[in-house]
Design an enzyme around this catalytic site. Sequence first.
Site, PDB file in Angstrom:
ATOM      1  N   SER A  18       5.791  -1.787  -2.250  1.00 48.76           N
ATOM      2  CA  SER A  18       6.031  -2.770  -3.202  1.00 48.76           C
ATOM      3  C   SER A  18       4.882  -2.210  -4.112  1.00 48.76           C
ATOM      4  O   SER A  18       3.851  -2.964  -4.507  1.00 48.76           O
ATOM      5  CB  SER A  18       5.822  -4.135  -2.574  1.00 48.76           C
ATOM      6  OG  SER A  18       4.677  -4.302  -1.726  1.00 48.76           O
TER       7      SER A  18
ATOM      8  N   GLY B 144       0.743  -1.309   0.122  1.00 47.02           N
ATOM      9  CA  GLY B 144       0.008   0.021   0.044  1.00 47.02           C
ATOM     10  C   GLY B 144       0.874   1.307  -0.051  1.00 47.02           C
ATOM     11  O   GLY B 144       2.206   1.330   0.056  1.00 47.02           O
ATOM     12  N   LEU B 145       0.209   2.510  -0.375  1.00 45.25           N
ATOM     13  CA  LEU B 145       0.955   3.798  -0.215  1.00 45.25           C
ATOM     14  C   LEU B 145       1.876   3.880   1.332  1.00 45.25           C
ATOM     15  O   LEU B 145       1.364   3.368   2.058  1.00 45.25           O
ATOM     16  CB  LEU B 145      -0.107   4.856  -0.282  1.00 45.25           C
ATOM     17  CG  LEU B 145      -0.741   4.792  -1.518  1.00 45.25           C
ATOM     18  CD1 LEU B 145      -1.781   5.672  -1.577  1.00 45.25           C
ATOM     19  CD2 LEU B 145       0.057   5.190  -2.772  1.00 45.25           C
ATOM     20  N   SER B 146       2.525   4.786   1.018  1.00 45.19           N
ATOM     21  CA  SER B 146       3.448   5.167   2.234  1.00 45.19           C
ATOM     22  C   SER B 146       2.253   5.871   3.158  1.00 45.19           C
ATOM     23  O   SER B 146       1.436   6.750   2.744  1.00 45.19           O
ATOM     24  CB  SER B 146       4.300   6.398   1.796  1.00 45.19           C
ATOM     25  OG  SER B 146       5.173   6.830   2.948  1.00 45.19           O
ATOM     26  N   GLY B 147       2.408   5.893   4.349  1.00 39.61           N
ATOM     27  CA  GLY B 147       1.352   6.114   5.117  1.00 39.61           C
ATOM     28  C   GLY B 147       0.058   5.329   5.380  1.00 39.61           C
ATOM     29  O   GLY B 147      -1.035   5.899   6.078  1.00 39.61           O
ATOM     30  N   SER B 148      -0.045   4.529   4.768  1.00 39.67           N
ATOM     31  CA  SER B 148      -1.423   3.702   4.492  1.00 39.67           C
ATOM     32  C   SER B 148      -1.522   2.942   5.865  1.00 39.67           C
ATOM     33  O   SER B 148      -2.678   2.364   6.211  1.00 39.67           O
ATOM     34  CB  SER B 148      -1.434   2.847   3.518  1.00 39.67           C
ATOM     35  OG  SER B 148      -0.465   1.704   3.263  1.00 39.67           O
ATOM     36  N   GLY B 149      -0.534   2.607   6.424  1.00 37.32           N
ATOM     37  CA  GLY B 149      -0.848   1.652   7.727  1.00 37.32           C
ATOM     38  C   GLY B 149       0.006   0.286   7.841  1.00 37.32           C
ATOM     39  O   GLY B 149      -0.192  -0.384   8.653  1.00 37.32           O
ATOM     40  N   LYS B 150       0.780  -0.066   6.565  1.00 32.50           N
ATOM     41  CA  LYS B 150       1.436  -1.209   6.540  1.00 32.50           C
ATOM     42  C   LYS B 150       2.120  -1.711   7.852  1.00 32.50           C
ATOM     43  O   LYS B 150       1.962  -2.722   8.331  1.00 32.50           O
ATOM     44  CB  LYS B 150       2.375  -1.272   5.453  1.00 32.50           C
ATOM     45  CG  LYS B 150       1.557  -1.069   3.899  1.00 32.50           C
ATOM     46  CD  LYS B 150       2.652  -1.192   2.834  1.00 32.50           C
ATOM     47  CE  LYS B 150       3.802  -0.097   2.882  1.00 32.50           C
ATOM     48  NZ  LYS B 150       3.138   1.490   2.888  1.00 32.50           N
ATOM     49  N   SER B 151       3.016  -0.842   8.343  1.00 33.51           N
ATOM     50  CA  SER B 151       3.713  -1.387   9.470  1.00 33.51           C
ATOM     51  C   SER B 151       3.140  -1.269  10.564  1.00 33.51           C
ATOM     52  O   SER B 151       3.487  -2.509  11.295  1.00 33.51           O
ATOM     53  CB  SER B 151       5.104  -0.292   9.577  1.00 33.51           C
ATOM     54  OG  SER B 151       6.387  -0.379   8.669  1.00 33.51           O
TER      55      SER B 151
END
Lengths: 207, 207
Positions: free
Chosen positions: B115, B41-48
């Site tokens: 990614s 997902g986009l940067s800031g979407s909450g993946k981490s």
Amino acid sequence: MENKEVKNVSQKTIVWHKTSVSKQDRQALNGHKSCILWFTGLSGSGKSTLANALARALHEQKVRTYVLDGDNIRHGLNKDLGFSPQDRVENIRRIGEVAKLFVDAGIMTLTAFISPYRADREQVRALVEEGEFIEVYVKCPLSECEQRDPKGLYKRARAGEIPHFTGISAPYEEPENPELIIETDRVSVEEAVEQLIRYLKDRQMIP
Amino acid sequence: MENKEVKNVSQKTIVWHKTSVSKQDRQALNGHKSCILWFTGLSGSGKSTLANALARALHEQKVRTYVLDGDNIRHGLNKDLGFSPQDRVENIRRIGEVAKLFVDAGIMTLTAFISPYRADREQVRALVEEGEFIEVYVKCPLSECEQRDPKGLYKRARAGEIPHFTGISAPYEEPENPELIIETDRVSVEEAVEQLIRYLKDRQMIP
């Protein structure tokens, strides 16, 4: 990793305390420490045999293990690399970084690579904490390795078919202060595994 | 790996049956399956945030987990890579190969990387067995990500200070058939974690 304060990703932005799982948490769950057992030595010296035998013995004792070797690295992560001095350096660098991740994951990590350059091995040692890099010199005379020649590589190297072959046309720099030396022309696999397990127990790496 | 007959490395060359520890052996010891949960997902979407929250919840249930993310990959294994399209491809290729090793080691492996390219994600999927790659699309409108901007990256990207920034000056290719979609502007972290755990339980990946 330390506790971090992160934003909740829900619309109502509330403060949410994230606690990442740490190496210590994983070691506690597993009931043992994690470190790198770095097997280094000539082709045919017995690195893979020893690493796999040790992994099997540790696994029977419920120790979480993983073996990194040519089989799972050269055809995967490092399939873009050859055997030139430059590529060998990058090969070991990447393996060291992956081994570090495995140690962080709480896994007893065994690596079986010729890793002929002293500087490369020391670079890996420097990546991890004190005591987490156990250099195991799998020592065996070149003549004996060449006689064993399990994959017929020495024969091909002597015929000039393989360039940069360690011991024949490329150097092997012996470890100066390895944590362990296993002389595979003198001890059996079983004796070597016992020696390695004793080492880990003495240092309270495993119960 | 299969059983292999190998030479004993002692002087008396006797046949010694080596049985390498297999992925199945490790999964049996751990009491759960291993797979890749690939958060994209986009940067800031909450993946981490999601990956770490899920890892914590799984760890509490004695599931062996590991999170691969920018923190432990970009400064280590992939520190030689930048953010050009070519380097992004190599970045994801290496991460996929490492994730495969972790799955082989019996670890529930969570990855948190933008990614952005569909082809790269599909390449990772092809590396592992059917069902071992779970693509989790962490979906969030660009406007919302940009408003969150936890690291101030969007601001810098808009100012032209960061080239090839996904969503601004580089594409993000949405997953076409992800196993899971988490809309982080609509559900809380807790709800998302529940959804992910339910998915794993339903497929008997975890008890």
